[in-house]
Design a protein around this motif. Structure first.
Motif, PDB file in Angstrom:
ATOM      1  N   SER A   1       4.036  49.208  28.308  1.00 13.61           N
ATOM      2  CA  SER A   1       2.900  48.855  27.446  1.00 13.61           C
ATOM      3  C   SER A   1       2.096  50.082  27.031  1.00 13.61           C
TER       4      SER A   1
ATOM      5  N   ALA B   1       6.000  44.452  30.460  1.00 15.01           N
ATOM      6  CA  ALA B   1       4.611  44.501  29.980  1.00 15.01           C
ATOM      7  C   ALA B   1       4.010  43.103  30.018  1.00 15.01           C
TER       8      ALA B   1
ATOM      9  N   THR C   1       5.646  40.060  24.771  1.00 14.52           N
ATOM     10  CA  THR C   1       5.909  40.818  25.989  1.00 14.52           C
ATOM     11  C   THR C   1       6.805  40.045  26.947  1.00 14.52           C
TER      12      THR C   1
END
Length: 337
Positions: free
Chosen positions: A124, A146, A155
């Protein structure tokens, strides 16, 4: 030169069916697709890529951007993701930025210029222009390993802060009160800091404060980790538990304990993170957190493919799961000598 009509004639289908087999194989019946692929293989037919892109609007390529491949878990997740797309007729374009954010931005630009249909990025923590560039270009993408509490980015992953907090609490439950932490490099940024904050919070919930001298940052170098381990264990009040940022660091720490004739877990417990192969194969086997790389690769492929097939009409989806604490031989009650 072999052409599309020749392939269609050999397969016993129309030219448009051959085109669909090349541009959108998932839309064909498996038996029909098999006939077309056998005809293509028999004639050594190679589709003209620009024409295919003009017809379908897709290049059938996926860009995969990783910090490094010198990480067993990244390699395993990428292999899973790439193999799932390969079965659908996509080609993966893989490259590494080696923790250089300017290089990462250049790589992402190059992949977009090549017309990739989607991007998979690990982590991230990215160059501040990378995600805005991808979003402006409306390229489907997914961030692997992430989580996004703001629900902006698609994500796949787990909460590193919570996972490392559980490691700390588990060690306290065994009776440990003295801790040493080997967090890895102090210049890698977000991930090390997130995991360290999880340790602090996990210990804090149990009324234990982590002393500054109990934390020694190191590069990912076995000799540096061993030297840091020696410093921690030769203090006046040495820790009875070492919490390591990943399994590689934990393995190096255990090696130094062995050299110092310090029993693991009899005199000091050691934990890792990731559940690499060495966590199961080492002696003692390592208590660690399972970072399910195959699951991350599978969920990332599913997430990205869903966006590609939605043609931009798909909301950002967060696939989050709990990272499992795996208890093995390297941890025990501190009085177990």
């Amino acid at each position: 030169m072999v052409n599309l009509k020749q392939v269609a004639a050999l397969a016993g289908v129309s030219s448009s069916t051959v085109s669909r087999a090349i541009a959108a194989p998932e839309r064909l019946h498996p038996e029909t697709l098999q006939k077309v692929r056998e005809a293509i293989a028999s004639l050594d037919y190679v589709p003209f890529a620009p024409a295919r892109v003009l017809r379908s609007g897709r290049t059938r390529t996926i860009g995969i951007v990783a910090p490094t491949l010198m990480n067993e878990l990244y390699a395993r997740a990428i292999d899973t993701l790439e193999s799932e797309f390969l079965q659908l007729g996509y080609t993966g374009l893989l490259t590494c930025h080696r923790d250089n954010h300017d290089l990462e931005l250049s790589i992402v630009r190059a992949l977009i210029e090549r017309g990739v249909d989607g991007l998979a990025l690990i982590g991230s923590n990215h160059h501040h222009d990378v995600l805005s560039l991808i979003r402006r270009q409306k390229i489907p993408y997914v961030l692997m390993w992430a989580v996004d509490r703001e629900h902006v980015h698609p994500t796949v992953g787990y909460d590193n802060h919570l996972a490392m907090g559980r490691v700390a609490e588990y060690l306290v439950s065994l009776g440990h009160v003295g801790f040493g932490v080997l967090p890895g490099p102090d210049d890698t940024g977000q991930l090390s800091n997130i995991r360290l904050s999880g340790i602090r919070e996990g210990l804090g919930r149990q009324g234990i404060a982590l002393r500054p001298q109990a934390i020694i940052a190191t590069p990912y170098d076995p000799e540096a980790v061993r030297y840091a381990t020696r410093k921690l264990l030769c203090q006046a009040n040495p820790p009875t538990a070492l919490i390591c940022n990943n399994d590689f660091i934990a393995a190096a720490a255990i090696a130094e304990c062995r050299a110092l004739e310090i029993s693991v877990p009899g005199q000091v417990s050691v934990t890792g993170f990731g559940d690499w192969d060495l966590a199961r194969l080492g002696s003692p086997s390592l208590t660690t957190v399972r970072s399910d790389a195959v699951r991350i690769g599978h969920l990332s492929a599913r997430n990205l493919l869903k966006q590609i097939n939605a043609d931009g009409d798909c909301m950002a989806e967060q696939d989050e799961f709990e990272a499992e604490l795996i208890v093995r031989e390297s941890t025990s009650n501190p009085s177990a000598t």
